[in-house]
Design an enzyme around this catalytic site. Structure first.
Site, PDB file in Angstrom:
ATOM      1  N   ARG A 121       6.028  18.973  -6.276  1.00 28.18           N
ATOM      2  CA  ARG A 121       4.740  18.729  -5.586  1.00 28.18           C
ATOM      3  C   ARG A 121       3.696  18.100  -6.487  1.00 28.18           C
ATOM      4  NH1 ARG A 121       6.048  23.736  -3.856  1.00 28.18           N
ATOM      5  NH2 ARG A 121       6.985  23.783  -1.793  1.00 28.18           N
ATOM      6  N   LYS A 143      -1.975   4.132  -4.995  1.00 25.16           N
ATOM      7  CA  LYS A 143      -0.918   4.077  -3.982  1.00 25.16           C
ATOM      8  C   LYS A 143       0.426   4.043  -4.694  1.00 25.16           C
ATOM      9  CE  LYS A 143      -3.033   1.333  -0.337  1.00 25.16           C
ATOM     10  NZ  LYS A 143      -2.749   0.128   0.464  1.00 25.16           N
ATOM     11  N   GLU A 185      -4.085 -12.447  -7.263  1.00 26.16           N
ATOM     12  CA  GLU A 185      -4.891 -11.259  -6.915  1.00 26.16           C
ATOM     13  C   GLU A 185      -6.235 -11.287  -7.654  1.00 26.16           C
ATOM     14  OE1 GLU A 185      -3.974  -9.130  -4.586  1.00 26.16           O
ATOM     15  OE2 GLU A 185      -1.795  -9.358  -4.426  1.00 26.16           O
ATOM     16  N   LYS A 227     -11.546  -3.418  -8.122  1.00 26.17           N
ATOM     17  CA  LYS A 227     -10.627  -2.625  -7.295  1.00 26.17           C
ATOM     18  C   LYS A 227     -11.046  -1.151  -7.322  1.00 26.17           C
ATOM     19  CE  LYS A 227      -6.080  -1.653  -5.658  1.00 26.17           C
ATOM     20  NZ  LYS A 227      -4.635  -1.812  -5.692  1.00 26.17           N
ATOM     21  N   GLU A 237      -8.189   4.489   2.505  1.00 27.71           N
ATOM     22  CA  GLU A 237      -8.080   3.276   3.328  1.00 27.71           C
ATOM     23  C   GLU A 237      -8.536   3.462   4.765  1.00 27.71           C
ATOM     24  OE1 GLU A 237      -4.461   1.273   2.549  1.00 27.71           O
ATOM     25  OE2 GLU A 237      -5.208  -0.604   3.401  1.00 27.71           O
ATOM     26  N   ARG A 241     -11.714  -0.379   1.999  1.00 33.98           N
ATOM     27  CA  ARG A 241     -10.525  -0.757   1.233  1.00 33.98           C
ATOM     28  C   ARG A 241      -9.773  -1.919   1.874  1.00 33.98           C
ATOM     29  NH1 ARG A 241      -6.777   3.488  -2.147  1.00 33.98           N
ATOM     30  NH2 ARG A 241      -5.329   1.954  -2.968  1.00 33.98           N
ATOM     31  N   ASN A 245      -7.287  -6.532   1.383  1.00 30.70           N
ATOM     32  CA  ASN A 245      -6.223  -7.183   2.118  1.00 30.70           C
ATOM     33  C   ASN A 245      -6.524  -8.665   2.386  1.00 30.70           C
ATOM     34  OD1 ASN A 245      -3.707  -6.336   3.025  1.00 30.70           O
ATOM     35  ND2 ASN A 245      -4.363  -6.531   5.158  1.00 30.70           N
ATOM     36  N   HIS A 248      -3.887 -11.394   2.798  1.00 31.21           N
ATOM     37  CA  HIS A 248      -2.588 -10.736   2.919  1.00 31.21           C
ATOM     38  C   HIS A 248      -1.992 -10.800   4.326  1.00 31.21           C
ATOM     39  CE1 HIS A 248      -3.435  -9.410  -1.081  1.00 31.21           C
ATOM     40  NE2 HIS A 248      -2.375  -8.646  -1.151  1.00 31.21           N
ATOM     41  N   HIS A 252       1.810 -11.877   4.309  1.00 32.12           N
ATOM     42  CA  HIS A 252       2.956 -11.079   4.720  1.00 32.12           C
ATOM     43  C   HIS A 252       3.854 -11.866   5.681  1.00 32.12           C
ATOM     44  CE1 HIS A 252       0.507  -7.266   3.587  1.00 32.12           C
ATOM     45  NE2 HIS A 252       1.211  -7.704   2.562  1.00 32.12           N
ATOM     46  N   HIS A 265       4.901 -12.526  -4.212  1.00 31.75           N
ATOM     47  CA  HIS A 265       3.748 -11.985  -3.491  1.00 31.75           C
ATOM     48  C   HIS A 265       2.442 -12.742  -3.796  1.00 31.75           C
ATOM     49  CE1 HIS A 265       1.246  -9.133  -1.433  1.00 31.75           C
ATOM     50  NE2 HIS A 265       0.555  -8.919  -2.543  1.00 31.75           N
TER      51      HIS A 265
HETATM   52  P1  NAD Z   1       7.964  -6.249 -11.046  1.00 33.09           P
HETATM   53  O1  NAD Z   1       7.702  -4.857 -11.405  1.00 33.09           O
HETATM   54  O2  NAD Z   1       9.248  -6.573 -10.396  1.00 33.09           O
HETATM   55  O3  NAD Z   1       7.770  -7.150 -12.350  1.00 33.09           O
HETATM   56  C1  NAD Z   1       7.999  -8.533 -12.276  1.00 33.09           C
HETATM   57  C2  NAD Z   1       9.062  -8.971 -13.284  1.00 33.09           C
HETATM   58  O4  NAD Z   1       8.470  -9.051 -14.577  1.00 33.09           O
HETATM   59  C3  NAD Z   1      10.230  -7.995 -13.412  1.00 33.09           C
HETATM   60  O5  NAD Z   1      11.403  -8.738 -13.610  1.00 33.09           O
HETATM   61  C4  NAD Z   1       9.880  -7.214 -14.675  1.00 33.09           C
HETATM   62  O6  NAD Z   1      11.029  -6.700 -15.314  1.00 33.09           O
HETATM   63  C5  NAD Z   1       9.220  -8.281 -15.502  1.00 33.09           C
HETATM   64  N1  NAD Z   1       8.263  -7.831 -16.508  1.00 33.09           N
HETATM   65  C6  NAD Z   1       7.214  -6.976 -16.315  1.00 33.09           C
HETATM   66  N2  NAD Z   1       6.487  -6.901 -17.438  1.00 33.09           N
HETATM   67  C7  NAD Z   1       7.073  -7.699 -18.362  1.00 33.09           C
HETATM   68  C8  NAD Z   1       6.771  -8.043 -19.713  1.00 33.09           C
HETATM   69  N3  NAD Z   1       5.677  -7.569 -20.332  1.00 33.09           N
HETATM   70  N4  NAD Z   1       7.612  -8.877 -20.340  1.00 33.09           N
HETATM   71  C9  NAD Z   1       8.700  -9.393 -19.715  1.00 33.09           C
HETATM   72  N5  NAD Z   1       9.021  -9.133 -18.434  1.00 33.09           N
HETATM   73  C10 NAD Z   1       8.218  -8.293 -17.771  1.00 33.09           C
HETATM   74  O7  NAD Z   1       6.847  -6.822 -10.061  1.00 33.09           O
HETATM   75  P2  NAD Z   1       5.258  -6.827 -10.129  1.00 33.09           P
HETATM   76  O8  NAD Z   1       4.870  -8.171  -9.694  1.00 33.09           O
HETATM   77  O9  NAD Z   1       4.748  -6.316 -11.407  1.00 33.09           O
HETATM   78  O10 NAD Z   1       4.881  -5.779  -9.005  1.00 33.09           O
HETATM   79  C11 NAD Z   1       5.337  -5.937  -7.685  1.00 33.09           C
HETATM   80  C12 NAD Z   1       5.458  -4.592  -7.025  1.00 33.09           C
HETATM   81  O11 NAD Z   1       4.181  -3.971  -7.022  1.00 33.09           O
HETATM   82  C13 NAD Z   1       5.908  -4.647  -5.585  1.00 33.09           C
HETATM   83  O12 NAD Z   1       6.890  -3.667  -5.364  1.00 33.09           O
HETATM   84  C14 NAD Z   1       4.661  -4.324  -4.797  1.00 33.09           C
HETATM   85  O13 NAD Z   1       4.929  -3.675  -3.576  1.00 33.09           O
HETATM   86  C15 NAD Z   1       3.935  -3.425  -5.741  1.00 33.09           C
HETATM   87  N6  NAD Z   1       2.491  -3.364  -5.526  1.00 33.09           N
HETATM   88  C16 NAD Z   1       1.925  -2.150  -5.400  1.00 33.09           C
HETATM   89  C17 NAD Z   1       0.563  -2.048  -5.229  1.00 33.09           C
HETATM   90  C18 NAD Z   1      -0.072  -0.701  -5.143  1.00 33.09           C
HETATM   91  O14 NAD Z   1      -1.251  -0.603  -4.810  1.00 33.09           O
HETATM   92  N7  NAD Z   1       0.640   0.350  -5.467  1.00 33.09           N
HETATM   93  C19 NAD Z   1      -0.239  -3.190  -5.177  1.00 33.09           C
HETATM   94  C20 NAD Z   1       0.373  -4.425  -5.319  1.00 33.09           C
HETATM   95  C21 NAD Z   1       1.751  -4.503  -5.502  1.00 33.09           C
HETATM   96 ZN    ZN Z   2      -1.302  -8.090  -2.911  1.00 35.29          ZN
END
Ligand code: NAD
Ligand code: ZN
Length: 360
Positions: A121, A143, A185, A227, A237, A241, A245, A248, A252, A265
């Site tokens: 938990r 999130k 972003e 943010k 949200e 918040r 979006n 977005h 999407h 993205h």
């Molecule tokens: P990711 O985690 O897949 O990273 C992108 C790529 O970069 C991966 O291949 C990773 O291994 C590589 N990488 C990361 N840091 C590195 C570094 N320093 N050196 C070399 N390679 C590196 O993707 P992302 O773009 O970081 O995040 C996308 C994810 O985030 C999605 O799942 C999305 O849904 C989520 N997200 C969540 C929120 C939230 O509020 N929680 C907001 C936006 C996105």
């Molecule tokens: Zn986004």
């Protein structure tokens, strides 16, 4: 080093941003009151580069750290991988005060955060985001989620970390395209909240693209501040918040129509932001000159402004299936100027279709 304080109700924590944060991270761990056993979740790209170094810092702070490496990529954000991590946590004897660290991009952060929110938990969670997108977006706001075969981020929670540490020197290995993704972003924060920040990005395109140290710290810290400000006014949200979006809704649809393959993205968001600016202009809310500024900055930061492989009919249908669509009304985040947005659910179909047609 810059600190951004996030205040959410009773809870608050720091986002620490800088180059080489060994001392700060070690000192934080020493003073946090964690149990000794800890888990560090990372992925198969980031782990081999930085896992050992970070483990050594945490151990110097008194923890006993097990590094768990998941395959890089979105497909690891699943209940199946989550279950493996729960099993490891139980085998390691992690208790309620055992911290879970996320070292990686948004995939690692969302997954490890989901584990931290649900294992026993809730156990302490610390984010060490290594991608630009994770630094300015996914690690801020609390999130956490995994995906379901039928949709992204459908199983999740709101769960705040104890702290976030961003060592920007780790970005030297981040692929260029991942940098542009994060920039999408970052531009968004200027458009929705801060005209001066938007102008700063316009005036520092070269430094922004090359992640020159001072510019990188500034744009990441300012993005986190914006943010955090939005989220702290609306943690769950319900209203404000939604402005995060911006861009977005169309994004999407573009991601869906291109099978989540052609555009990542941030690229889809870039196209969606031009689309939302265009709708705003068609409704007389902003001038064409504002649309031109948005489009130009996006192009200069190496992001796309048109979506190949999409049709208006398919995109139009998709926007009604978006998670953010309530009672069949699409909630558009639209511009009233650079630095100011508002939500509207009365945008006529022909205006949306015209803006989509201009983007393909
Ligand atoms: P990711 O985690 O897949 O990273 C992108 C790529 O970069 C991966 O291949 C990773 O291994 C590589 N990488 C990361 N840091 C590195 C570094 N320093 N050196 C070399 N390679 C590196 O993707 P992302 O773009 O970081 O995040 C996308 C994810 O985030 C999605 O799942 C999305 O849904 C989520 N997200 C969540 C929120 C939230 O509020 N929680 C907001 C936006 C996105
Ligand atoms: Zn986004």
């Amino acid at each position: 080093m810059r600190k951004v304080r996030v205040a959410l109700g009773e809870e608050s924590y720091d986002i620490v941003i800088g180059y080489g944060l060994e001392q700060d991270l070690r000192a934080f761990v020493q003073g946090a009151g964690f149990s000794r056993q800890a888990m560090l979740v990372t992925d198969s790209n980031v782990g081999p580069l930085y896992g050992e170094n970070v483990r050594a810092i945490l151990e110097a702070g008194g923890l006993s750290v097990t590094v768990v490496t998941i395959p890089a990529g979105e497909s690891s954000k699943s209940l199946a991988v989550a279950e493996k991590l729960y099993t490891r946590a139980i085998e390691l004897g992690l208790d309620r005060k055992s911290p879970i660290f996320a070292l990686g991009g948004g995939v690692v952060g969302d997954l490890a955060g989901f584990i931290a929110a649900t294992y026993m938990r809730g156990v302490p969670f610390v984010q060490l985001p290594t991608s630009l997108l994770a630094q300015v977006d996914s690690s801020v706001g609390g999130k956490v989620a995994v995906n379901h075969a039928l949709g992204k981020n459908l199983i999740g929670a709101f769960y705040q970390p104890k702290a976030v540490f961003m060592d920007l020197s780790m970005m030297k290995t981040l692929p260029k395209r991942e940098i542009y993704t994060g920039l999408g972003e970052i531009i968004k924060y200027g458009i929705i909240y801060d005209a001066a920040f938007f102008a700063y990005l316009e005036q520092h395109v070269q430094d922004v693209l090359s992640l020159e140290q001072e510019a990188a710290v500034h744009m990441i810290a300012r993005s986190c501040e914006i943010k955090a400000a939005v989220v702290s006014q609306d943690e769950k949200e319900r209203g404000l918040r939604r402005i995060l979006n911006f861009g977005h809704t169309m994004a999407h649809a573009i991601e869906k129509e291109t099978g989540y393959l052609r555009y990542n993205h941030g690229e889809a968001v870039a196209i969606g932001m031009v689309g939302a600016a265009d709708i705003s202009a068609r409704l007389g809310m902003i001038e064409e000159a504002d649309v031109a500024r948005v489009t130009s900055l996006i192009e200069r930061l190496h992001l796309p402004t048109v979506a190949e492989g999409c049709t208006v009919d398919a995109m139009y249908k998709d926007i009604f299936h978006d998670k953010k669509t309530i009672n069949g009304k699409v909630n558009w985040v639209l511009m009233e100027g650079i630095g100011k947005v508002t939500c509207r659910n009365d945008v006529p179909e022909d205006v949306v279709r015209a803006a989509m047609a201009a983007r393909i």
